[in-house]
Design an enzyme around this catalytic site. Structure first.
Site, PDB file in Angstrom:
ATOM      1  N   ASP A 239      27.481  22.660  55.442  1.00 52.38           N
ATOM      2  CA  ASP A 239      26.152  22.761  54.830  1.00 52.38           C
ATOM      3  C   ASP A 239      25.895  24.207  54.432  1.00 52.38           C
ATOM      4  OD1 ASP A 239      23.458  21.230  54.453  1.00 52.38           O
ATOM      5  OD2 ASP A 239      22.899  23.128  55.410  1.00 52.38           O
ATOM      6  N   ILE A 240      25.398  24.400  53.199  1.00 53.02           N
ATOM      7  CA  ILE A 240      25.045  25.762  52.760  1.00 53.02           C
ATOM      8  C   ILE A 240      23.744  26.155  53.444  1.00 53.02           C
ATOM      9  CG2 ILE A 240      24.463  27.222  50.781  1.00 53.02           C
ATOM     10  CD1 ILE A 240      26.116  25.382  49.028  1.00 53.02           C
ATOM     11  N   GLU A 283      23.578  19.811  49.175  1.00 50.83           N
ATOM     12  CA  GLU A 283      24.339  21.030  49.443  1.00 50.83           C
ATOM     13  C   GLU A 283      25.357  20.835  50.557  1.00 50.83           C
ATOM     14  OE1 GLU A 283      20.625  21.334  52.081  1.00 50.83           O
ATOM     15  OE2 GLU A 283      21.232  20.458  50.172  1.00 50.83           O
TER      16      GLU A 283
END
Length: 370
Positions: A239-240, A283
């Site tokens: 996950d960003i 994301e």
């Protein structure tokens, strides 16, 4: 968007096409052999005819058995090259069984029966054409084994009619060969279009990584493969960090550009052809690693984290001041009775812990007993 076509998929489909029609080829061979046997029954020694008919049955039956074995186990014990070699060998044997009639039957026949034998060999050669369009070189081998002995026998004759018949068989063979290659090109165009569309349907349009559907299919296949071999399988969820804040601050176009750069950095970390990195949604990304221990997969995840950090993408709303990712992974040795989703949930739990611990790090669940 360019479709990336795996040549192994095309080759596998060609081989499957050859095996798919083995049953029809067996019936056609047997029917033609029975017709020829009945037609010559009254003038040729019965034992010779029955031995030849048995040879046709055994050769055709061996090819059919090989095709059924391949279709039952698509992965196969043998490699693709061995499969192709086996197919060539069985095809040559089938062709030679027919070709030997020119050596053992033709000289003993009167002219009308000789013409009928030539006719049957021609019919057999032409009838096999649709069955071999996936591999024209294999068909040319079969064609040569069937007709070349007869052409040589005719050329050894002293009658001008024999020479004319030999010429006609050469022209006929050439026509079949050209037709085989023409039909093959049409088939290959269709296969490339099919796999091209399939490739486009499996790719995420923004990041050019595999999409969620491809992940679901690949993960299921890899789970089953790992379960059969009792080998480890790892999943990494990525996950960003603070991506919503990035979008709000820089705008959605910059957010898309960020997603693309992160995706490319992750893809560059994939060094084995069997590994998969896909866009999981928004994301989030997901990685599937086959036959890799938990420690090895965790080091792999750390390389991905460092690769994204090394991009140096400015992110003023992130604690570090640049774009980072959090990763959670899990490894298990699957069993067929287990639920594959448990492994994904374990990786998701590890990702949650990585974010709770401050982001920009890897958290891992060791070998799981699911």
């Amino acid at each position: 968007m360019l479709a990336v076509i795996n040549p192994h998929n095309v080759s596998a489909q060609q081989l499957a096409q050859l095996h798919r029609y083995a049953g029809i080829g067996f019936l056609a061979n047997l029917t033609n052999a029975l017709i020829l046997t009945l037609f010559l029954w009254s003038i040729i020694d019965h034992m010779h005819l029955l031995l030849w008919l048995a040879a046709v049955l055994v050769a055709s039956g061996a090819r059919l058995a090989h095709a059924h074995a391949h279709r039952r186990n698509v992965r196969g014990v043998a490699a693709g090259g061995n499969q192709s070699l086996m197919m060539l060998s069985l095809t040559a044997i089938n062709g030679l069984v027919w070709g030997c009639t020119a050596l053992f039957l033709y000289p003993a026949l009167a002219e009308p029966y000789q013409l009928f034998l030539i006719f049957m060999l021609s019919i057999t050669s032409a009838g096999a054409l649709p069955l071999y369009i996936a591999a024209p070189a294999t068909y040319l081998l079969y064609l040569s084994c069937v007709l070349v002995p007869m052409i040589l026998m005719l050329l050894l004759g002293s009658d001008s009619v024999d020479y004319l018949m030999a010429l006609m068989l050469v022209i006929f063979s050439g026509t079949l060969a050209i037709t085989a290659w023409t039909m093959h090109h049409g088939l290959m165009e269709s296969l490339h279009k099919y796999f091209g569309y399939q490739s486009l349907a499996s790719v995420d349009g923004l990041t050019q990584l595999a999409n969620r559907r491809t992940f679901d299919e690949t993960f299921r296949d890899e789970w089953n493969r790992a379960a059969r071999a009792s080998l480890p399988l790892s999943v990494i969820l990525i996950d960003i960090d603070n991506f919503k804040k990035y979008n709000d601050h820089y705008g959605h176009q910059e957010g898309d550009a960020c997603l693309r750069q992160v995706a490319h950095a992750l893809a560059r970390c994939m060094r084995r052809s069997g590994d998969l990195v896909a866009r999981y949604g928004g994301e989030e990304f997901v990685v599937v690693l086959y036959q890799m221990t938990g420690d090895e997969a965790a080091r792999y995840a750390e390389q991905m984290r460092a690769a994204v950090a090394g991009l140096g993408l400015v992110h003023e709303r992130n604690e570090t001041g640049h774009v980072t990712i959090s990763l959670g992974g899990a490894t298990c040795i699957p069993h067929s009775r287990d639920n594959p989703e448990d492994l994904v949930r374990a990786a998701d739990d590890a990702l949650y812990r990585a974010k709770e611990a401050g982001r920009d790090q890897v958290c891992w669940k060791s070998i799981l007993t699911i």
